[in-house]
Design an enzyme around this catalytic site. Structure first.
Site, short mmCIF file in Angstrom:
data_model
loop_
_atom_site.label_atom_id
_atom_site.label_comp_id
_atom_site.label_asym_id
_atom_site.label_seq_id
_atom_site.Cartn_x
_atom_site.Cartn_y
_atom_site.Cartn_z
N GLY A 1 0.82 -1.20 0.00
CA GLY A 1 0.00 0.00 0.00
C GLY A 1 0.86 1.25 0.00
N CYS A 2 0.22 2.39 -0.24
CA CYS A 2 0.95 3.65 -0.35
C CYS A 2 1.56 4.07 0.99
CB CYS A 2 0.03 4.73 -0.90
SG CYS A 2 -1.57 4.88 -0.07
#
Length: 334
Positions: free
Chosen positions: A153-154
């Site tokens: 994920g970011c």
């Protein structure tokens, strides 16, 4: 040439993927696809994303038959919802494709996390066990052998890139949990219209306090507890993370600097600041994670920045693909 397709190409991340893959000299972008129910099905990609007119003018085909979609395809990128990736990744894998999944469906090995944080029961635990977590700078050897890569994920990407060198070298007093305050641009909420990302509603506010699904992802892959608070900012793209840590007695700024430099000396997509800390404007539109830090006594503040759609998603997926197939790590990214 490797034949590839992107599922979920109508969204922001899917669009960035399509652009990277179009200009990759070793990739043949065969199809761009969306779910069969998508309102964007059968539209032209460049009508949705006009910046790519005359560059990528493929139609957005509805995904109705995975067996047919997978024929002749070597590599599949899934820029789809978590539940969708959970369901369709095993089907593409069974067809012999190498899959790079940008959702959270295969990032965390503890299947119980999915019911608690994602709202669905994980039914493919055999692939949870086999999936390689695609934090490219730290998992390159495993990525080289993977059939399924779970692209991080970011928020977890920037958080781990900042913290891993410190934890791996035992510089932190982890009885004091690292505190991660991170702000993302509104593109992190996706392209679909909602009140949350409406122009007049966007402010600066925390969300998902103690409940955000990236918390267990960060903790599992760091191997330590953290306090993570995400924020939504009133800008389009990018993430800035400010991470507060307690150092072990006697740890110096020089030691920290050396640890970072050793960790990332051959990692072209991590840029280290010898003076000051990074600003968001330096990474937006670029595939880098920038890291800087300040020490005062036994307190350390690390600042990391990245473009949430690029190093936090599409660029890291392509970086993992480059590693997997033995291409230059930055091919098509720089």
């Amino acid at each position: 040439m490797l034949n590839t397709l992107v599922v979920g190409a109508s969204g922001y991340t899917g669009a960035e993927l399509a652009a990277y893959l179009h200009r990759h000299p070793h990739m043949n972008l065969i199809r761009l696809m969306v779910s069969a129910q998508s309102v964007d099905a059968d539209k032209c990609f460049s009508d949705l994303h006009p910046q790519y007119k005359g560059i990528v003018d493929l139609p957005l085909q509805p995904l109705t038959d995975i067996i047919n979609a997978a024929k002749g395809i070597d590599v599949v990128f899934l820029a789809t919802a978590h539940e969708v990736s959970h369901d369709i990744a095993p089907l593409f894998l069974a067809a012999g494709c190498t899959v790079f999944d940008l959702s959270g469906a295969y990032r965390v090995q503890n299947a119980q996390i999915y019911q608690q944080y994602y709202g669905f029961k994980h039914k493919h635990t055999e692939w949870l066990a086999q999936a390689v977590y695609g934090l490219a700078e730290w998992q390159a050897e495993n990525i080289k052998q993977a059939q399924l890569v779970a692209v991080p994920g970011c928020y977890p990407t920037v958080s781990q890139l900042c913290l891993k060198p410190l934890l791996e070298n035992s510089l932190l007093d982890i009885s004091y949990w690292p505190v991660i305050n991170a702000t993302s641009g509104v593109s992190g909420a996706g392209r679909k219209a909602s009140m949350t990302n409406s122009f007049c509603e966007i402010s600066l506010q925390p969300y998902g306090i103690f409940t955000h699904r990236h918390q267990p992802e960060i903790e599992e892959h760091l191997g330590t507890r953290v306090v993570f608070t995400p924020h939504l900012g009133n800008f389009a793209r990018g993430i800035l993370a400010t991470i507060t840590c307690k150092l072990k007695p006697g740890v110096t700024a020089e030691q920290i600097d050396e640890v970072y430099r050793q960790a990332y000396k051959d990692k072209p997509l991590v840029r280290l600041y010898s003076k000051g800390v990074p600003a968001l404007k330096s990474v937006v539109g670029l595939p880098f994670c920038d890291i800087g830090f300040v020490v005062q006594g036994d307190h350390l503040i690390v600042v990391g920045t990245e473009d949430n759609l690029l190093k936090g998603a599409a660029a890291q997926a392509v970086q993992c693909m480059n590693i997997r197939f033995g291409f230059e790590e930055t091919q098509a990214l720089l």
